[in-house]
Design a protein around this motif. Structure first.
Motif, short mmCIF file in Angstrom:
data_model
loop_
_atom_site.label_atom_id
_atom_site.label_comp_id
_atom_site.label_asym_id
_atom_site.label_seq_id
_atom_site.Cartn_x
_atom_site.Cartn_y
_atom_site.Cartn_z
N HIS A 38 0.83 -0.89 -0.11
CA HIS A 38 -0.12 0.12 0.05
C HIS A 38 0.59 1.02 -0.17
N ASN A 39 0.90 1.43 -0.72
CA ASN A 39 1.42 3.39 -1.09
C ASN A 39 -0.08 4.49 -1.73
N ARG A 40 0.67 5.03 -1.24
CA ARG A 40 -0.11 6.48 -1.78
C ARG A 40 0.21 6.90 -2.68
N ASN A 41 0.81 6.40 -3.36
CA ASN A 41 1.47 6.48 -5.15
C ASN A 41 1.63 4.46 -6.14
N ARG A 42 0.60 4.61 -6.92
CA ARG A 42 1.42 3.16 -7.53
C ARG A 42 2.60 2.94 -7.64
N ARG A 43 3.23 1.91 -7.90
CA ARG A 43 4.38 1.17 -8.75
C ARG A 43 4.22 1.29 -9.60
N PRO A 44 5.23 2.24 -10.68
CA PRO A 44 4.63 1.85 -12.09
C PRO A 44 4.77 0.27 -12.63
N ARG A 45 3.55 -0.33 -13.16
CA ARG A 45 3.47 -1.77 -13.39
C ARG A 45 5.14 -3.23 -13.72
N GLU A 46 5.95 -2.35 -14.23
CA GLU A 46 6.88 -3.01 -14.45
C GLU A 46 7.34 -3.04 -12.70
N GLU A 47 7.66 -2.62 -12.23
CA GLU A 47 7.99 -2.61 -10.56
C GLU A 47 7.83 -3.66 -9.99
N GLU A 48 5.99 -3.60 -10.28
CA GLU A 48 5.94 -4.21 -9.75
C GLU A 48 5.66 -5.89 -10.41
N GLU A 49 6.05 -5.36 -11.20
CA GLU A 49 6.10 -7.27 -12.13
C GLU A 49 7.66 -8.34 -11.62
N ALA A 50 8.61 -6.97 -11.12
CA ALA A 50 10.10 -7.31 -11.03
C ALA A 50 10.18 -8.28 -9.89
N VAL A 51 8.93 -7.99 -8.99
CA VAL A 51 9.10 -8.28 -7.14
C VAL A 51 8.06 -8.92 -7.00
N GLY A 52 7.43 -9.33 -8.52
CA GLY A 52 6.11 -9.62 -7.79
C GLY A 52 4.78 -9.02 -6.90
N ALA A 53 4.82 -8.53 -6.89
CA ALA A 53 3.83 -7.47 -5.78
C ALA A 53 2.62 -6.69 -5.79
N THR A 54 1.74 -7.03 -5.57
CA THR A 54 0.15 -6.22 -5.61
C THR A 54 0.19 -5.34 -5.24
N TYR A 55 -0.45 -4.57 -5.65
CA TYR A 55 -1.48 -2.90 -4.90
C TYR A 55 -2.44 -3.43 -4.69
N CYS A 56 -2.32 -3.13 -3.25
CA CYS A 56 -3.83 -2.28 -2.57
C CYS A 56 -4.41 -1.09 -2.16
N GLU A 57 -4.90 -0.58 -3.09
CA GLU A 57 -5.20 0.96 -3.18
C GLU A 57 -5.99 1.11 -1.61
N LYS A 58 -6.55 -0.06 -0.49
CA LYS A 58 -7.04 0.38 0.74
C LYS A 58 -5.94 -0.39 0.97
N MET A 59 -5.56 0.47 2.89
CA MET A 59 -4.59 -0.68 3.67
C MET A 59 -5.40 -1.62 4.36
N GLU A 60 -6.68 -0.99 4.27
CA GLU A 60 -6.91 -2.74 5.10
C GLU A 60 -7.42 -3.24 4.20
N ASP A 61 -7.16 -3.48 2.92
CA ASP A 61 -7.06 -4.75 2.41
C ASP A 61 -6.23 -6.02 2.49
N LEU A 62 -5.13 -4.65 2.52
CA LEU A 62 -3.04 -5.49 3.60
C LEU A 62 -3.14 -5.83 4.47
N LEU A 63 -4.29 -5.13 5.20
CA LEU A 63 -3.58 -6.10 6.79
C LEU A 63 -4.88 -6.78 6.96
N ARG A 64 -5.76 -7.20 6.58
CA ARG A 64 -6.46 -8.28 6.59
C ARG A 64 -5.95 -9.36 5.74
#
Length: 330
Positions: free
Chosen positions: A180-206
């Motif tokens: 979870h971040n204020r701004n989403r990372r570029p898709r290629e950076e997400e794919e490089a580490v296999g990270a999935t963006y959570c727009e809401k921190m609550e979803d990440l916490l659960r």
């Protein structure tokens, strides 16, 4: 160049917990005449006009309006580390003074420590060490268990430079990575580490088995994790904080750890630092505490010093300042 011709730089001192590291003093003195706060306060009239930079190490010297008013020739405040929550940036800017920090130098060692704390908490490393060393231990139980890391879900709150380096390390452990971040990372950076963006921190916490805080302290993030947020986490979850203690409501965290709302915490940062000797966090078996040592390697601290020198020299020469902090930290 004679010492009196070197630009004068104000430092906290050479002794005590926030003194300039002794191994760095010689290198600093090649470029600057170092003026300690004690020396400055004794000779304010003589030194006020001479000091052109402040070198902050360990959060000191403290920058306030009175000090800024007493340094009319000040051009730059160079602060070791990445966080600038100890600096009133608008106030400093109102005096026409620049600010620089050292974000690149701290990213890798702090990410290393984040993974160290995660692994130590998961495998109950501190408890295991105490068990082995205890004179009362007669045998090791085969059912003395920790938590698995491989394949577990890591939620990173704050995907800046440090958070991203944590993700790179977690990928090697085959972890599922949410962020979870204020701004989403570029898709290629997400794919490089296999990270999935959570727009809401609550979803990440659960969803997370481990939650790691790697974001800056600002008025908006202060108290980011309180009783409500902790209650969203799994009862088996581990909280790791490598950022700032004030991101977390400590009273709520103590309660969550005591009552099983979450399983454990590993904290490199608290508020205050150090904690009072009778603070309840110090007595909990499911807590690991370290002394705000994220960047505490010889290599990182030397790089921090060299980066600060480069920024000060650039400011005094009217050149672009490496790692300049512009505006209020976010």
């Amino acid at each position: 160049m004679a010492d009196q011709e070197l630009p004068c730089v104000l430092v906290s001192g050479f002794e005590g917990p926030c003194g300039v590291f002794k191994d760095h003093v010689g290198d600093l003195q090649k470029h600057f005449r170092l003026i300690t706060m004690k020396e400055f306060l004794k000779n304010k009239t003589q030194l006020s006009q001479q000091i052109q930079a402040v070198y902050i190490w360990g959060g000191e010297p403290v920058i306030d309006r009175q000090l800024l008013q007493s340094l009319p020739s000040l051009k730059i405040i160079a602060s070791a580390g990445v966080g600038v929550d100890h600096l009133d940036l608008p106030l400093i800017a109102s005096f026409g003074v620049k600010v620089a920090n050292t974000p690149q130098a701290v990213s890798s060692p702090t990410a290393d420590l984040g993974m160290t704390l995660l692994l130590a908490a998961a495998r109950r490393l501190l408890e295991g060490c105490q068990l082995v060393l205890s004179p009362e231990t007669e045998s090791f139980s085969i059912n003395w268990m920790g938590q698995g890391v491989t394949g577990a879900t890591l939620g990173i709150v704050g995907m800046g430079s440090i958070g991203y380096k944590v993700a790179q390390r977690a990928k090697a452990f085959e972890m599922k990575i949410l962020y979870h971040n204020r701004n989403r990372r570029p898709r290629e950076e997400e794919e490089a580490v296999g990270a999935t963006y959570c727009e809401k921190m609550e979803d990440l916490l659960r969803q997370s088995d481990f939650v790691m805080l790697a974001l800056r302290l600002t008025p908006e993030t202060r108290g980011l994790l309180g009783r409500r947020e902790l209650a969203l986490m799994k009862p088996t979850a581990v909280l790791v904080n490598i950022s700032r203690g004030l991101l977390v409501d400590q009273d709520a965290l103590v309660e969550a750890l005591q009552t099983g709302v979450i399983h454990a915490a590993a904290l490199d940062v608290t508020h205050p630092e150090p904690l009072p000797r009778d603070h309840p966090l110090r007595g909990l078996k499911n807590v690991i505490l370290t002394p705000h040592m994220g960047s505490a390697t010889h290599q990182a601290r030397r790089q921090m010093m060299e980066d600060l020198v480069e920024s000060v020299l650039a400011a005094l020469s009217g050149l672009p300042i490496p790692n300049e902090v512009v505006g209020r930290a976010t």
